[in-house]
Design an enzyme around this catalytic site. Structure first.
Site, mmCIF file in Angstrom:
data_model
loop_
_atom_site.group_PDB
_atom_site.id
_atom_site.type_symbol
_atom_site.label_atom_id
_atom_site.label_comp_id
_atom_site.label_asym_id
_atom_site.label_seq_id
_atom_site.Cartn_x
_atom_site.Cartn_y
_atom_site.Cartn_z
ATOM 1 C CE LYS A 18 -4.325 -2.088 2.142
ATOM 2 N NZ LYS A 18 -3.695 -3.444 2.531
ATOM 3 N NE ARG A 19 6.208 0.714 1.158
ATOM 4 C CZ ARG A 19 6.166 0.303 2.354
ATOM 5 N NH1 ARG A 19 5.020 0.155 2.945
ATOM 6 N NH2 ARG A 19 7.008 -0.514 2.804
#
Length: 308
Positions: free
Chosen positions: A105-106
């Site tokens: 989830k960057r």
């Protein structure tokens, strides 16, 4: 990379992904005891327990499934030893022929986004040499910085034949606080879905794109709408099982060709031995319980899709 994932789904007949999200509380005592004997009650000991737990589960289920999804936070909590266990898990799963979706989830901009994309999907230069640091096949990405945050990932996807899944409508109860807000009469998640579909067109690999979307199993009516908005995107579907998503709710996440979605289960698989249904296996045979849970999940999903 999406073609490889599709081929694995077709080979296994299993449109599912196992989330490797280990918490110490999930790991049977005989594994943690051995790890602590070897490395002490330390971060190294915890990471060793995580690695051994993952390895047994992967050994038990790899032939049934197309992909795994390790959630990096479960490893980062144990610091550098935990990240080493994450990397060992990624490498081992790839050795087994599994597609690896790094649930990281960057999301950021500029050089930070470039670094995230290089570190997880691409390569970095060190002097005259290049290295693939984590080398997942796909990663999850937060799109809320817009194209500034997504473009570095798109570029790496095209260069390395990798893929991303962008968060569109997440499975958690409070997701609507932002994602459901109306903008000129339309919910934000629909507008995000349209933008994801636009980006997907720039990373096509055959019928589908290497750019996919995350849409929770807990919002089936919204999923039905988003399937139409993003016809060329594979949908990664969290929220099945432990979070309340049901197989019959997921039919519309798939396209008419029976493809287009892959359903995740994490603790419902890796901690199956703790469930009443699988308690007969006991902690010593936790991996066999995970295999049984995978078989049941495949039957459940395929039954809802009319594939029995």
């Amino acid at each position: 990379m999406i073609q490889k994932l599709m081929e694995k789904i077709q080979q296994t007949g299993a449109p599912i992904v196992v989330g490797l999200d280990p918490m110490l509380g999930y790991i049977p005592g005989h594994i943690t005891s051995k790890a602590f004997e070897e490395k002490g009650e330390t971060l190294e000991g915890a990471a060793e327990a995580v690695w051994q737990y993952n390895k047994e589960i992967v050994d038990a289920v790899w032939d049934l499934i197309p992909a795994v999804k390790p959630q990096i936070a479960m490893y980062e909590q144990f610091g550098l030893p935990g990240l080493a266990a994450f990397k060992k898990t990624v490498d081992y799963c790839k050795e087994k022929g599994l597609v690896v979706i790094g649930d990281v989830k960057r999301g950021d901009i500029g050089s930070t986004s470039l670094a995230y994309a290089a570190g997880h999907l691409g390569k970095v230069a060190v002097g005259s040499k290049t290295y693939y640091p984590f080398n997942e096949d796909f990663v999850t990405v937060n799109p809320y910085f817009g194209i500034d945050g997504v473009k570095p990932f798109l570029d790496v996807c095209r260069e390395e034949n990798k893929g991303i899944f962008l968060l569109v409508k997440t499975s958690n109860p409070s997701s609507g606080e932002f994602q459901d807000q109306l903008i000129e009469g339309r919910p934000l998640y629909e507008l995000v879905g349209e933008k994801v579909a636009e980006w997907a067109d720039t990373c096509m690999e055959g019928q589908y794109s290497n750019v996919g979307a995350v849409v929770g199993a807990t919002y089936p009516e919204m999923g039905k709408i988003l399937r139409k908005i993003m016809p060329k995107c594979f949908i990664l579907v969290p929220g099945y099982g432990a979070q309340g998503g049901k197989a019959e709710d997921l039919v519309h996440y798939f396209n008419e060709d029976g493809m287009g979605a892959i359903v995740n289960s994490s603790r419902g698989i890796i901690a199956a031995y703790k469930q009443e249904k699988y308690q007969k296996f006991g902690p010593e045979n936790f991996a066999q319980a995970s295999r049984a849970a995978v078989e049941d999940m495949i039957a459940d999903i395929n039954g809802a899709l009319g594939r029995r």
